[in-house]
Each structure stands twice: as structure tokens, then as C-alpha cells.
Design an enzyme around this catalytic site. Structure first.
Site, PDB file in Angstrom:
ATOM      1  N   ASP A   1      -0.241  82.057  56.594  1.00 48.66           N
ATOM      2  CA  ASP A   1      -0.226  81.745  58.025  1.00 48.66           C
ATOM      3  C   ASP A   1       0.031  80.257  58.263  1.00 48.66           C
ATOM      4  O   ASP A   1      -0.602  79.626  59.100  1.00 48.66           O
ATOM      5  CB  ASP A   1      -1.530  82.179  58.701  1.00 48.66           C
ATOM      6  CG  ASP A   1      -1.393  82.230  60.228  1.00 48.66           C
ATOM      7  OD1 ASP A   1      -0.265  82.389  60.706  1.00 48.66           O
ATOM      8  OD2 ASP A   1      -2.429  82.092  60.916  1.00 48.66           O
TER       9      ASP A   1
ATOM     10  N   SER B   1      -4.806  77.721  68.013  1.00 52.56           N
ATOM     11  CA  SER B   1      -4.196  78.020  66.720  1.00 52.56           C
ATOM     12  C   SER B   1      -3.209  76.926  66.314  1.00 52.56           C
ATOM     13  O   SER B   1      -2.351  76.525  67.091  1.00 52.56           O
ATOM     14  CB  SER B   1      -3.453  79.363  66.780  1.00 52.56           C
ATOM     15  OG  SER B   1      -4.350  80.419  66.981  1.00 52.56           O
TER      16      SER B   1
ATOM     17  N   HIS C   1       1.930  82.230  62.852  1.00 48.20           N
ATOM     18  CA  HIS C   1       1.931  83.131  64.010  1.00 48.20           C
ATOM     19  C   HIS C   1       2.154  82.384  65.325  1.00 48.20           C
ATOM     20  O   HIS C   1       2.400  83.010  66.356  1.00 48.20           O
ATOM     21  CB  HIS C   1       0.636  83.960  64.066  1.00 48.20           C
ATOM     22  CG  HIS C   1      -0.583  83.210  64.502  1.00 48.20           C
ATOM     23  ND1 HIS C   1      -1.494  82.691  63.614  1.00 48.20           N
ATOM     24  CD2 HIS C   1      -1.052  82.903  65.727  1.00 48.20           C
ATOM     25  CE1 HIS C   1      -2.477  82.114  64.281  1.00 48.20           C
ATOM     26  NE2 HIS C   1      -2.236  82.214  65.569  1.00 48.20           N
TER      27      HIS C   1
END
Length: 455
Positions: free
Chosen positions: A210, A299, A180
Site C-alpha cells: 500500500d 491516508s 490506494h
């Protein structure tokens, strides 16, 4: 990708400690060392006068002091023995006061101690300095199409994330991050720890986990930066225990590298995410839960152990007004086999998928309470000649656990099956309706190969 940042107002809590003297001590003006010019005439002594009273007061004080001292010593001794505390002290000569006492005369159980078991991280500056050259910031520039009064319009949008340098060959360095962080990108820029910025390209992605790998051409990196960047040291997330220290490093809020500390608060968590591109639901299992803050921009960054080894890839956090300190990272031992395939081939070779052979519906907590049913997956169809049929799992059974992991929804069940291989024997806990209600039983199932979209 962490695109939207909610502004939070932080108020400084001031601790005003007002210290006031609760007691005003009034000291007499008599000074025993005061010199006077003329000694006053002494009045004749009277029997039972001030001297006698003073002597009595001194005697009473002496007795009181002896009694109080003995009492305090006795209470301390008894309390120390009751708590298992060693009160032996040493004299100026270095010898024990009670060295002459025979230990055999004391029948006291030795109490175990836990001193030294807690291993708190107090200074992680060395870890940060060592690991910082292996962490990068990633800026994703994408074109966003939106509807307006004048029809479809386009705008450029930038978002930030982090990455971990995990491998290098003759032409590229390879960086692992979250899918993402890089999806829908028009351009990807990587910034190294010395603020040098270069362009990069996506090597491959695994949206279902992911995960993504981007690579940077070595000839685009200046010599000084190339000399100082490092490969991250990869740890073993399978060895983690709840309570272990955890350190998160990443590009929080796009401000550059920063560090947060905490602990491993849970293991084996299942987290449901939404793919920003396809809007499909993604279920990731075996994630690490940590109290180390995972903020927007973190992230794809590193979750480290106390040795500075990467144990997880920071992925998400639980956002709720009633929740604090619930960040999640992808276990590095689960991620690296996929990452290595992406580096080698640019894609992950899908293994033959395990297949149970049922169709089911979720039984929520409300439905379970209303109809007195177990919470889990209600089986409304069992495919013929499937693993479930061979194991005599029936329509109407309710699956509540798969291979020792509780499952409440079909998505959670699919996630557990996806971790298994064809031909693997697993234990499925089902509840079957009988005369006295639902009865739990464990059924051994040998998983088959998936031939359809339903498991």
C-alpha cells in the site's frame, strides 16, 4: 482511497452542574460591637449563671480542640510514615522543624517514586508549524464505469488523501503516500500547505505494501512555495515503544491539513486490506497501531513522534460500532527502503522470495473448539525437496507460530514468510497429533527459494 464519508451525528453533552446550598446557616442577630443608647440594668449575678456556663463551654471547647488536634497530628504522622510521604515543612526562618531529629533513630524504608515518568504532550503547535510545510493534500480524479438502465455509464469521481515530501532533486520533489490514494487516477493534484495546487504524476507503486510515490516538477511550483516547503524529517520506527506519544497530520475529509494526537497503542500488528482495483486481499505486517485519529483523507499522511519525526505513514482505521481509537500506520523503517527504490527506479526490484514448501488450510476458532484442535494452519501437503520436507514437517501438522509470531491463517503465514530471505533459518512452531492429542514442538527450518505460488 477514502471515497465515502459516513455522516455521523455528534451530540453535545451538556454538563449541567446545579449548585445549591444544602445548609441554611442562621446567624443570630447579636452584634458584640453594637452601640446602644442606654445600657440596660445589670441583673444581680447568680452563682452558676450564664458566665459560669460560658466558662465551662470554653473549657470544654479548649479540651476538645486539643484532643482533636493531637489526634489529627498523630493520624497524619502515622499515615504519612505508612505511605512513605515526607511531611517535613519549613518555618519562616527556612529551617526544618524536625532538623534536630537524628535520622538514624528512624528505621523507615525509603519508597521509590514514579513522579516525572509520564511525558504528556500538552502543546504540539510548534511541531505542527514545523512539519506542516512537508505535508501535502492529494486529490485523485478518476473515471468510474457503472451499470444503469441504459447500459454502462461513466462518471467522474474525486477522492482525497495526503502525502509526505521526502526527497528532492534538480527536477522533481518526491512525495510518498498510499497506493490506494493514487490508484485508478486520471489526474492527480497536489496542494501544498500554502494552498498552492499543482499537477503531479505517479513515479511508482507497491500495491502489496500500500505504498506509492508521486512527483511534482519543480518548474511547476512558484518561487514562494518552493522556498517555504520542507522535506520531512524521517525517524526510526524500530525504536518505538507502546505508550509513546503519536501525532497524525493529514488532509482529513478533504478540508485541509489538521492534527490529531494520541499514543502508540500497539506494535507489530497485521492488517488485512482489499486492493480497490484488483479486489485482491493485501496483508500488511508490522503496522503501528495508534489512538491518534486516522480519519478519511488522512491516508498517506504522517504519523509523528514527539520530536516531529515521521515514524509511520497513515494507512487505515478499524471501523466498527464497538471499536474506537484503532488507527494504523505503515512503519516508516519498513517503508523507506521501498520508497527509495521507487524514487530511484520507478519500481521495486523483487528479491528472491523465501519458500517454505507447504499447502495449508485455516483452522478457525470454531473448528478448533469443535474438534479439539489448535487454531492455526493445517498442512495438507508438503512439497518434496522443500524446506519444510528437509526439516521433517509433515502432512497433518498444524502451524501456530512462525519465527515467534503467532499465525492463525495461511495469509498471516505467507506474510511472515515474505519478510524473510532465502537461506534464513527460522523457527516454526507446529502441533503434531500423538497418542495423547496434539503436542507442540519447535522446528528449525532453513528457507529455500520459491519455485511456485504456494509457500
Amino acid at each position: 482511497m477514502d471515497n465515502n464519508y459516513n455522516n455521523s451525528n455528534y451530540s453535545n453533552s451538556s454538563y449541567n452542574s446545579n449548585y445549591s446550598n444544602s445548609s441554611n446557616y442562621d446567624y443570630g442577630s447579636y452584634n458584640p460591637y453594637q452601640q446602644v443608647n442606654q445600657a440596660p440594668q445589670k441583673p444581680p449575678k447568680k452563682k452558676g449563671g450564664f458566665g459560669s456556663k460560658l466558662a465551662k463551654c470554653a473549657a470544654i471547647a479548649l479540651v476538645f480542640g486539643l484532643v482533636a488536634g493531637c489526634t489529627f497530628t498523630g493520624v497524619t504522622y502515622v499515615g504519612s510514615k505508612a505511605l512513605g510521604i515526607n511531611t517535613t515543612e519549613k518555618s519562616n526562618s527556612g529551617l526544618d522543624y524536625n532538623q534536630n531529629q537524628e535520622s538514624s533513630n528512624q528505621d523507615v524504608a525509603v519508597q521509590p517514586t514514579v513522579t516525572g515518568l509520564a511525558k504528556e504532550l500538552t502543546d504540539v503547535s510548534d511541531i505542527f508549524e514545523e512539519v506542516q510545510p512537508s505535508i501535502v493534500a492529494i486529490t485523485n480524479t478518476e473515471t468510474v464505469v457503472y451499470q444503469s438502465f441504459w447500459g454502462p455509464q461513466k462518471r467522474t469521481n474525486q477522492s482525497c488523501g495526503s502525502g509526505i515530501i521526502v526527497q528532492q532533486d534538480d527536477k522533481y520533489i518526491y512525495i510518498v503516500t498510499n497506493n490506494h490514494v493514487v490508484e485508478n487516477s486520471d489526474t492527480l493534484m497536489v496542494q501544498f500547505f500554502d494552498n498552492t495546487t499543482v499537477s503531479s504524476e505517479i513515479r511508482g507503486t507497491v500495491p502489496a505494501n500500500d505504498l506509492a510515490v508521486v512527483r511534482v516538477a519543480i518548474d511547476s511550483i512558484n518561487a514562494d512555495t518552493l522556498k517555504n516547503i520542507k522535506l520531512a524529517s524521517i525517524g526510526d520506527s524500530n525504536e518505538l515503544k507502546v505508550g509513546n506519544p503519536a501525532i497524525a497530520i493529514g488532509n482529513a475529509l478533504g478540508f485541509g491539513q489538521s492534527l490529531t494526537c494520541g499514543h502508540i497503542s500497539a506494535l507489530g500488528r497485521t492488517v488485512t486490506l482489499e486492493d480497490n482495483a484488483t479486489k485482491e486481499t493485501i496483508v500488511i505486517t508490522n503496522m503501528i497501531q495508534t489512538t491518534a485519529a486516522i480519519n478519511p483523507g488522512n491516508s498517506g499522511g504522517a504519523l509523528l513522534n514527539a520530536q516531529g519525526q515521521v515514524i509511520g505513514i497513515n494507512s487505515s482505521k478499524y471501523v466498527d460500532s464497538d471499536v474506537e481509537g484503532m488507527g494504523y500506520a505503515i512503519a516508516i523503517s519498513d517503508a523507506m527502503p521501498l520508497v527509495n527504490q521507487l524514487i530511484e527506479n520507478g519500481k521495486v526490484t523483487e528479491p528472491e522470495t523465501a519458500y517454505l514448501g507447504i499447502q495449508g488450510e485455516d483452522i478457525s476458532a470454531d473448528i478448533a473448539a469443535t474438534f479439539n484442535m489448535p487454531e492455526g494452519v493445517y498442512i495438507y501437503k508438503v512439497f518434496p525437496d522443500s524446506a519444510a520436507a528437509d526439516a521433517e514437517i509433515r502432512q497433518g501438522d498444524i502451524i501456530t507460530a512462525f519465527n515467534g509470531v503467532n499465525v492463525r491463517t495461511m495469509q498471516e503465514l505467507k506474510a511472515q514468510i515474505a519478510r524473510c530471505s532465502v537461506g534464513q533459518e527460522v523457527t516454526v512452531k507446529i502441533h503434531r497429533l500423538g497418542n495423547g492429542g496434539y503436542e507442540a514442538r519447535d522446528i528449525q527450518v532453513t528457507l529455500g527459494a520459491m519455485s511456485g505460488s504456494e509457500r
